[in-house]
Scaffold this motif. Structure first.
Motif, PDB file in Angstrom:
ATOM      1  N   ARG A   3      15.204  46.079 -10.538  1.00 39.77           N
ATOM      2  CA  ARG A   3      15.904  46.893  -9.547  1.00 39.77           C
ATOM      3  C   ARG A   3      16.667  48.016 -10.235  1.00 39.77           C
ATOM      4  O   ARG A   3      17.297  47.811 -11.271  1.00 39.77           O
ATOM      5  CB  ARG A   3      16.867  46.038  -8.727  1.00 39.77           C
ATOM      6  N   PRO A   4      16.616  49.238  -9.694  1.00 40.22           N
ATOM      7  CA  PRO A   4      17.342  50.352 -10.302  1.00 40.22           C
ATOM      8  C   PRO A   4      18.845  50.150 -10.173  1.00 40.22           C
ATOM      9  O   PRO A   4      19.323  49.444  -9.285  1.00 40.22           O
ATOM     10  CB  PRO A   4      16.866  51.560  -9.489  1.00 40.22           C
ATOM     11  N   SER A   5      19.577  50.798 -11.040  1.00 40.84           N
ATOM     12  CA  SER A   5      21.028  50.670 -11.019  1.00 40.84           C
ATOM     13  C   SER A   5      21.607  51.432  -9.826  1.00 40.84           C
ATOM     14  O   SER A   5      20.971  52.320  -9.260  1.00 40.84           O
ATOM     15  CB  SER A   5      21.619  51.229 -12.314  1.00 40.84           C
ATOM     16  N   VAL A   6      22.823  51.050  -9.469  1.00 44.85           N
ATOM     17  CA  VAL A   6      23.525  51.742  -8.384  1.00 44.85           C
ATOM     18  C   VAL A   6      23.698  53.212  -8.724  1.00 44.85           C
ATOM     19  O   VAL A   6      23.552  54.090  -7.865  1.00 44.85           O
ATOM     20  CB  VAL A   6      24.888  51.072  -8.109  1.00 44.85           C
ATOM     21  N   CYS A  86       1.804  55.021  15.039  1.00 49.91           N
ATOM     22  CA  CYS A  86       2.062  53.633  15.432  1.00 49.91           C
ATOM     23  C   CYS A  86       3.215  53.007  14.643  1.00 49.91           C
ATOM     24  O   CYS A  86       3.665  51.899  14.972  1.00 49.91           O
ATOM     25  CB  CYS A  86       0.797  52.787  15.262  1.00 49.91           C
ATOM     26  N   VAL A  87       3.690  53.718  13.614  1.00 50.32           N
ATOM     27  CA  VAL A  87       4.792  53.202  12.790  1.00 50.32           C
ATOM     28  C   VAL A  87       6.111  53.695  13.387  1.00 50.32           C
ATOM     29  O   VAL A  87       6.295  54.889  13.582  1.00 50.32           O
ATOM     30  CB  VAL A  87       4.666  53.694  11.335  1.00 50.32           C
ATOM     31  N   PRO A  88       7.038  52.790  13.689  1.00 42.64           N
ATOM     32  CA  PRO A  88       8.331  53.232  14.225  1.00 42.64           C
ATOM     33  C   PRO A  88       9.061  54.135  13.237  1.00 42.64           C
ATOM     34  O   PRO A  88       8.938  53.971  12.025  1.00 42.64           O
ATOM     35  CB  PRO A  88       9.095  51.913  14.438  1.00 42.64           C
ATOM     36  N   ILE A  89       9.810  55.108  13.785  1.00 40.09           N
ATOM     37  CA  ILE A  89      10.602  55.990  12.939  1.00 40.09           C
ATOM     38  C   ILE A  89      11.551  55.151  12.074  1.00 40.09           C
ATOM     39  O   ILE A  89      12.237  54.260  12.559  1.00 40.09           O
ATOM     40  CB  ILE A  89      11.424  56.978  13.791  1.00 40.09           C
ATOM     41  N   GLY A  90      11.583  55.447  10.782  1.00 41.56           N
ATOM     42  CA  GLY A  90      12.467  54.739   9.864  1.00 41.56           C
ATOM     43  C   GLY A  90      11.885  53.468   9.295  1.00 41.56           C
ATOM     44  O   GLY A  90      12.546  52.791   8.494  1.00 41.56           O
ATOM     45  N   SER A  91      10.653  53.115   9.696  1.00 45.10           N
ATOM     46  CA  SER A  91      10.033  51.871   9.201  1.00 45.10           C
ATOM     47  C   SER A  91       9.199  52.125   7.964  1.00 45.10           C
ATOM     48  O   SER A  91       8.577  53.179   7.808  1.00 45.10           O
ATOM     49  CB  SER A  91       9.155  51.244  10.284  1.00 45.10           C
ATOM     50  N   VAL A  92       9.165  51.122   7.094  1.00 43.92           N
ATOM     51  CA  VAL A  92       8.406  51.186   5.846  1.00 43.92           C
ATOM     52  C   VAL A  92       7.017  50.597   6.090  1.00 43.92           C
ATOM     53  O   VAL A  92       6.861  49.626   6.834  1.00 43.92           O
ATOM     54  CB  VAL A  92       9.135  50.417   4.728  1.00 43.92           C
ATOM     55  N   GLY A 149       6.345  45.494  -4.579  1.00 45.94           N
ATOM     56  CA  GLY A 149       6.794  44.199  -4.101  1.00 45.94           C
ATOM     57  C   GLY A 149       7.784  44.321  -2.958  1.00 45.94           C
ATOM     58  O   GLY A 149       8.106  45.426  -2.489  1.00 45.94           O
ATOM     59  N   ASP A 150       8.299  43.172  -2.532  1.00 47.22           N
ATOM     60  CA  ASP A 150       9.260  43.153  -1.425  1.00 47.22           C
ATOM     61  C   ASP A 150      10.554  43.872  -1.784  1.00 47.22           C
ATOM     62  O   ASP A 150      11.191  44.499  -0.928  1.00 47.22           O
ATOM     63  CB  ASP A 150       9.557  41.715  -1.010  1.00 47.22           C
ATOM     64  N   LEU A 155      14.233  48.433  -0.930  1.00 42.06           N
ATOM     65  CA  LEU A 155      14.940  49.613  -1.428  1.00 42.06           C
ATOM     66  C   LEU A 155      14.582  50.842  -0.591  1.00 42.06           C
ATOM     67  O   LEU A 155      15.469  51.621  -0.196  1.00 42.06           O
ATOM     68  CB  LEU A 155      14.587  49.844  -2.899  1.00 42.06           C
ATOM     69  N   LEU A 156      13.297  51.021  -0.306  1.00 41.20           N
ATOM     70  CA  LEU A 156      12.895  52.164   0.510  1.00 41.20           C
ATOM     71  C   LEU A 156      13.471  52.066   1.918  1.00 41.20           C
ATOM     72  O   LEU A 156      13.899  53.066   2.500  1.00 41.20           O
ATOM     73  CB  LEU A 156      11.367  52.267   0.564  1.00 41.20           C
TER      74      LEU A 156
END
Length: 379
Positions: A3-6, A86-92, A149-150, A155-156
């Motif tokens: 995981r990237p740093s803050v 078909c993808v909701p706005i803001g969904s990955v 991965g998950d 993160l996205l």
């Protein structure tokens, strides 16, 4: 991936915000996003009709490949945009799952554009829908990299609200830039010089005609360290007073004598400029404009002095004939006799000439007319 740093996430967010307001900084922001996800390529883009190179910011960009995206492969990418609906706005989403891995890899877009750039598995987010277009962010992993991965998806997902706002602001700023460029093109087409000045006579904008005037060595106006100046010291003083008056317009009415100027160089053969100063920003109660607009018009040499007086001071034909006679040394009585009018009519003409030239005495008027004569002579 780890995981990237803050700090890395915060720096990326700051870079995105800067890029939203300054498009020149957006490529760096998208590159930071790519690094954040350890991707092979990342892209923040609009998909839809009328694709142009300005609609996408991609990392590891190859000019030839990018051009293909907006030319012969454009229809494929527009179809991808339809699939995103078909993808909701803001969904990955994962592109292999959304479009089907077999269908995606059989498309020309993947075979001729994505695969050559090592784009073998994408993680994306649909950010906005504006008319027929879709805004999205997509980051890819290469053939030899592990799939997303998950943790990557989470993160996205956490960045999605920021990315959505970036897309909307970028769209708004693009519209503002388009309107700005359109306005500049229109002002450049005007056969009049337009400048914007602050209270220190710094030039914050000049259209094409104004730039030409300022570059001419025989112009009555010049530029020094970004500030406008008149080569004649008397005109410089009037110019400064005119700008100050325009910037006080919100507090008091603009004096007509300060807003209209004749800027001339008294050296032989130098052209004169007619100048008008007004506030450049809307005036509201209790406010003062931040900029003054200076409109300049070249005074072309007239074929005779009468025509020149009409051009300079908006005199009628009769008034210009009286003014020309006075400038040549005749008295008002002589001018009336030559013009075959009564002395009372000549006095009426003289009163109107005083008003239009903002003079009060005949000697003052004659001095003004004679000083203005040089740029009005025939070449």
């Amino acid at each position: 991936m780890s995981r990237p740093s803050v700090d890395a996430v915060a720096a990326t967010a700051d870079s995105l915000l800067a890029g939203a307001f300054d498009s020149a900084q957006m490529p760096d922001a998208v590159e930071r996003l790519r690094q954040l996800f350890d991707g092979s390529k990342a892209c923040l883009a609009r998909l839809g009709p009328g694709l142009t190179a300005a609609d996408a910011i991609a990392t590891n960009s190859d000019e030839v490949m990018q051009r293909r995206c907006y030319e012969d492969l454009a229809e494929d990418f527009i179809r991808f945009a339809e699939g995103l609906r078909c993808v909701p706005i803001g969904s990955v989403y994962r592109d292999n799952a959304l479009f089907g891995e077999a269908a995606l890899r059989s498309s020309r877009a993947w075979q001729e554009w994505m695969a050559p750039q090592d784009m073998y598995g994408g993680l994306g987010c649909r950010l906005a829908e504006i008319g027929p277009s879709q805004w999205f962010f997509d980051v890819q992993r290469g053939q030899r990299q592990e799939p997303f991965g998950d943790d990557d998806a989470a993160l996205l997902q956490s960045l999605a609200p920021l990315l959505r706002r970036i897309a909307l602001v970028s769209t708004e700023m693009s519209q503002v830039r388009w309107q700005r460029d359109e306005t500049r093109d229109a002002l450049d087409a005007v056969a009049m010089a337009i400048l914007l000045l602050d209270g220190e006579l710094r030039v914050t904008y000049a259209n094409a005609e104004a730039e030409m005037i300022l570059m001419e060595t025989d112009s009555p106006l010049g530029l020094h360290q970004g500030r406008l100046f008149a080569r004649n010291s008397g005109d410089q003083r009037l110019l400064k007073q005119g700008v100050e008056a325009a910037l006080r317009w919100g507090e008091q009415p603009l004096d007509q004598g300060r807003s209209s100027l004749l800027i001339r160089d008294r050296r032989e053969g130098r052209p004169a400029l007619s100048a008008c100063l007004i506030p450049a920003t809307p005036i509201t109660a209790g406010s003062r404009p931040r900029r003054a607009m200076l409109a300049l018009k070249r005074l072309e040499p007239a074929t005779d002095f009468v025509a020149g007086c009409r051009q300079l001071f908006q005199l009628t034909e009769a008034e210009a004939r009286v003014a020309s006679a006075l400038a040549s040394g005749q008295s008002l009585t002589q001018a009336a006799a030559v013009q075959n009018v009564r002395i009372s009519t000549a006095r009426t003409h003289l009163a109107r000439i005083f008003q239009k030239t903002r003079t009060h005495q005949q000697s003052q008027l004659v001095s003004l007319l004679r000083s203005a004569a040089q740029p009005l002579r025939s070449r």
